[in-house]
Write a protein that holds these residues in place. Structure first.
Motif, PDB file in Angstrom:
ATOM      1  N   PHE A   6       0.773  -1.186   0.011  1.00 46.01           N
ATOM      2  CA  PHE A   6      -0.049   0.015   0.111  1.00 46.01           C
ATOM      3  C   PHE A   6       0.760   1.141   0.063  1.00 46.01           C
ATOM      4  CE2 PHE A   6      -2.451  -3.382   2.298  1.00 46.01           C
ATOM      5  CZ  PHE A   6      -3.676  -3.144   1.338  1.00 46.01           C
ATOM      6  N   GLN A   7       0.087   2.340  -0.639  1.00 39.92           N
ATOM      7  CA  GLN A   7       0.921   3.688  -0.411  1.00 39.92           C
ATOM      8  C   GLN A   7       0.185   4.646   0.560  1.00 39.92           C
ATOM      9  OE1 GLN A   7       0.249   5.004  -4.366  1.00 39.92           O
ATOM     10  NE2 GLN A   7       2.141   3.916  -5.198  1.00 39.92           N
ATOM     11  N   ASN A   8      -0.938   4.209   0.926  1.00 35.99           N
ATOM     12  CA  ASN A   8      -1.491   5.073   1.865  1.00 35.99           C
ATOM     13  C   ASN A   8      -2.214   4.289   3.037  1.00 35.99           C
ATOM     14  OD1 ASN A   8      -1.693   8.044   0.536  1.00 35.99           O
ATOM     15  ND2 ASN A   8      -2.529   6.546  -1.145  1.00 35.99           N
ATOM     16  N   TYR A   9      -2.014   4.710   4.231  1.00 37.16           N
ATOM     17  CA  TYR A   9      -2.328   4.164   5.385  1.00 37.16           C
ATOM     18  C   TYR A   9      -3.324   5.087   6.357  1.00 37.16           C
ATOM     19  CZ  TYR A   9       0.979   0.502   4.370  1.00 37.16           C
ATOM     20  OH  TYR A   9       1.746  -0.463   3.821  1.00 37.16           O
ATOM     21  N   VAL A  10      -4.599   4.612   6.651  1.00 38.76           N
ATOM     22  CA  VAL A  10      -5.556   5.496   7.562  1.00 38.76           C
ATOM     23  C   VAL A  10      -5.519   4.854   8.707  1.00 38.76           C
ATOM     24  CG1 VAL A  10      -7.754   6.441   7.429  1.00 38.76           C
ATOM     25  CG2 VAL A  10      -6.611   6.252   5.370  1.00 38.76           C
ATOM     26  N   LEU A  11      -5.171   5.461   9.736  1.00 37.01           N
ATOM     27  CA  LEU A  11      -5.198   4.923  11.115  1.00 37.01           C
ATOM     28  C   LEU A  11      -6.246   5.858  12.015  1.00 37.01           C
ATOM     29  CD1 LEU A  11      -2.375   4.465  10.222  1.00 37.01           C
ATOM     30  CD2 LEU A  11      -1.685   4.016  12.467  1.00 37.01           C
ATOM     31  N   ILE A  12      -7.623   5.356  12.081  1.00 37.33           N
ATOM     32  CA  ILE A  12      -8.663   6.233  12.868  1.00 37.33           C
ATOM     33  C   ILE A  12      -8.619   5.670  14.270  1.00 37.33           C
ATOM     34  CG2 ILE A  12     -10.855   7.050  12.761  1.00 37.33           C
ATOM     35  CD1 ILE A  12     -10.805   6.503   9.814  1.00 37.33           C
ATOM     36  N   SER A  13      -8.427   6.581  15.441  1.00 42.34           N
ATOM     37  CA  SER A  13      -8.181   6.243  16.554  1.00 42.34           C
ATOM     38  C   SER A  13      -7.576   4.931  16.793  1.00 42.34           C
ATOM     39  CB  SER A  13      -9.564   6.276  17.296  1.00 42.34           C
ATOM     40  OG  SER A  13     -10.104   7.606  17.393  1.00 42.34           O
ATOM     41  N   PRO A  14      -6.536   4.855  16.472  1.00 43.49           N
ATOM     42  CA  PRO A  14      -5.893   3.391  16.493  1.00 43.49           C
ATOM     43  C   PRO A  14      -5.807   2.990  17.919  1.00 43.49           C
ATOM     44  CG  PRO A  14      -4.187   5.107  16.037  1.00 43.49           C
ATOM     45  CD  PRO A  14      -5.586   5.773  15.797  1.00 43.49           C
ATOM     46  N   THR A  15      -5.767   1.640  18.048  1.00 43.74           N
ATOM     47  CA  THR A  15      -5.469   0.996  19.439  1.00 43.74           C
ATOM     48  C   THR A  15      -4.301   0.467  19.369  1.00 43.74           C
ATOM     49  OG1 THR A  15      -7.963   0.406  19.416  1.00 43.74           O
ATOM     50  CG2 THR A  15      -6.660  -0.484  21.153  1.00 43.74           C
ATOM     51  N   VAL A  16      -3.041   1.181  19.521  1.00 46.97           N
ATOM     52  CA  VAL A  16      -1.749   0.982  19.240  1.00 46.97           C
ATOM     53  C   VAL A  16      -1.177   0.213  20.641  1.00 46.97           C
ATOM     54  CG1 VAL A  16      -1.181   2.510  17.348  1.00 46.97           C
ATOM     55  CG2 VAL A  16      -0.655   3.185  19.846  1.00 46.97           C
ATOM     56  N   SER A  17      -1.890   0.222  21.690  1.00 48.08           N
ATOM     57  CA  SER A  17      -1.710  -0.320  22.818  1.00 48.08           C
ATOM     58  C   SER A  17      -1.977  -1.739  23.029  1.00 48.08           C
ATOM     59  CB  SER A  17      -2.187   0.775  24.081  1.00 48.08           C
ATOM     60  OG  SER A  17      -3.547   0.447  23.924  1.00 48.08           O
ATOM     61  N   TRP A  18      -2.898  -1.996  22.120  1.00 45.36           N
ATOM     62  CA  TRP A  18      -3.219  -3.481  22.202  1.00 45.36           C
ATOM     63  C   TRP A  18      -1.963  -4.563  22.137  1.00 45.36           C
ATOM     64  CZ3 TRP A  18      -2.575  -7.402  18.220  1.00 45.36           C
ATOM     65  CH2 TRP A  18      -3.260  -8.535  18.313  1.00 45.36           C
ATOM     66  N   ASP A  19      -2.438  -5.652  22.687  1.00 47.68           N
ATOM     67  CA  ASP A  19      -1.205  -6.656  22.814  1.00 47.68           C
ATOM     68  C   ASP A  19       0.070  -6.107  23.073  1.00 47.68           C
ATOM     69  OD1 ASP A  19      -0.584  -9.325  22.916  1.00 47.68           O
ATOM     70  OD2 ASP A  19      -0.412  -9.341  20.481  1.00 47.68           O
ATOM     71  N   ASN A  20       0.260  -5.424  24.313  1.00 44.84           N
ATOM     72  CA  ASN A  20       1.378  -4.985  24.816  1.00 44.84           C
ATOM     73  C   ASN A  20       2.301  -4.196  23.883  1.00 44.84           C
ATOM     74  OD1 ASN A  20       0.995  -6.106  27.616  1.00 44.84           O
ATOM     75  ND2 ASN A  20       1.446  -8.162  26.719  1.00 44.84           N
ATOM     76  N   ARG A  21       1.475  -3.251  23.141  1.00 47.07           N
ATOM     77  CA  ARG A  21       2.145  -2.239  22.149  1.00 47.07           C
ATOM     78  C   ARG A  21       2.678  -3.126  20.978  1.00 47.07           C
ATOM     79  NH1 ARG A  21       2.907   3.027  25.173  1.00 47.07           N
ATOM     80  NH2 ARG A  21       4.445   3.410  23.659  1.00 47.07           N
ATOM     81  N   TYR A  22       2.173  -4.193  20.728  1.00 48.85           N
ATOM     82  CA  TYR A  22       2.632  -5.034  19.617  1.00 48.85           C
ATOM     83  C   TYR A  22       3.206  -4.224  18.454  1.00 48.85           C
ATOM     84  CZ  TYR A  22       2.938  -8.842  16.084  1.00 48.85           C
ATOM     85  OH  TYR A  22       3.562  -9.716  15.057  1.00 48.85           O
ATOM     86  N   ILE A  23       2.406  -3.237  17.846  1.00 49.56           N
ATOM     87  CA  ILE A  23       2.788  -2.601  16.676  1.00 49.56           C
ATOM     88  C   ILE A  23       4.116  -1.743  16.831  1.00 49.56           C
ATOM     89  CG2 ILE A  23       1.539  -0.445  17.207  1.00 49.56           C
ATOM     90  CD1 ILE A  23       1.581  -1.865  13.768  1.00 49.56           C
ATOM     91  N   PHE A  24       4.509  -1.354  17.932  1.00 46.57           N
ATOM     92  CA  PHE A  24       5.812  -0.547  18.296  1.00 46.57           C
ATOM     93  C   PHE A  24       6.963  -1.728  18.158  1.00 46.57           C
ATOM     94  CE2 PHE A  24       2.735   2.117  20.428  1.00 46.57           C
ATOM     95  CZ  PHE A  24       3.606   3.402  20.499  1.00 46.57           C
ATOM     96  N   ASN A  25       6.568  -2.966  18.464  1.00 51.09           N
ATOM     97  CA  ASN A  25       7.457  -4.042  18.365  1.00 51.09           C
ATOM     98  C   ASN A  25       7.835  -4.068  16.887  1.00 51.09           C
ATOM     99  OD1 ASN A  25       8.130  -4.350  21.235  1.00 51.09           O
ATOM    100  ND2 ASN A  25       6.279  -5.868  21.238  1.00 51.09           N
ATOM    101  N   LEU A  26       6.659  -4.385  16.315  1.00 58.11           N
ATOM    102  CA  LEU A  26       6.889  -4.695  14.833  1.00 58.11           C
ATOM    103  C   LEU A  26       7.646  -3.426  14.132  1.00 58.11           C
ATOM    104  CD1 LEU A  26       3.582  -6.038  13.375  1.00 58.11           C
ATOM    105  CD2 LEU A  26       5.636  -7.212  13.616  1.00 58.11           C
ATOM    106  N   GLU A  27       7.254  -2.319  14.275  1.00 59.06           N
ATOM    107  CA  GLU A  27       8.140  -1.052  13.819  1.00 59.06           C
ATOM    108  C   GLU A  27       9.483  -1.098  14.245  1.00 59.06           C
ATOM    109  OE1 GLU A  27       9.982   2.639  13.149  1.00 59.06           O
ATOM    110  OE2 GLU A  27       9.245   1.664  15.419  1.00 59.06           O
ATOM    111  N   LYS A  28       9.705  -1.407  15.372  1.00 62.42           N
ATOM    112  CA  LYS A  28      11.074  -1.589  15.754  1.00 62.42           C
ATOM    113  C   LYS A  28      11.861  -2.651  14.916  1.00 62.42           C
ATOM    114  CE  LYS A  28      14.063  -1.821  19.917  1.00 62.42           C
ATOM    115  NZ  LYS A  28      13.865  -1.952  21.508  1.00 62.42           N
ATOM    116  N   LYS A  29      11.413  -3.551  14.685  1.00 63.88           N
ATOM    117  CA  LYS A  29      12.081  -4.502  13.864  1.00 63.88           C
ATOM    118  C   LYS A  29      12.204  -4.288  12.637  1.00 63.88           C
ATOM    119  CE  LYS A  29      10.348  -8.811  16.367  1.00 63.88           C
ATOM    120  NZ  LYS A  29       9.508  -9.878  16.414  1.00 63.88           N
TER     121      LYS A  29
END
Length: 104
Positions: A6-29
């Motif tokens: 994808f070229q565009n991502y839309v995050l509306i009220s994202p629940t980034v704290s879900w699953d112990n901030r899993y998305i932060f870990n993915l981004e870090k990797k």
């Protein structure tokens, strides 16, 4: 995990704290192996959202992405002060599509 899809991502009220901030870990990797991320990211949140669940973690995620200084990444944010996690969706989605497709 596959940003080329994808070229565009839309995050509306994202629940980034879900699953112990899993998305932060993915981004870090991702960052350990990549310094480029060709994407437009639109992050919209309701000002009446829970600070603990949405506003603070969402803002932290945006700042993390900005601080990485990925080549090709554009981040746009907007806060709808009088909306909640549930009421912000229709307006935010409409605004995101207008931005993506350059509509007035």
């Amino acid at each position: 995990t596959k940003p080329e899809l994808f070229q565009n991502y839309v995050l509306i009220s994202p629940t980034v704290s879900w699953d112990n901030r899993y998305i932060f870990n993915l981004e870090k990797k991702y960052f350990t192996r990549n310094k480029e991320l060709k994407a437009n990211v639109y992050v919209m949140m309701g000002g009446l959202d829970s600070k603990e669940n949405y506003l603070i973690p969402g803002s932290e995620f945006v700042e993390t992405l900005r601080n990485r200084d990925y080549k090709g990444l554009t981040i746009s944010t907007h806060r709808y002060d009088n909306d909640t996690h549930f009421s912000v969706f229709p307006m935010a989605l409409t605004d995101a599509f207008k931005a993506i497709y350059k509509l007035e």
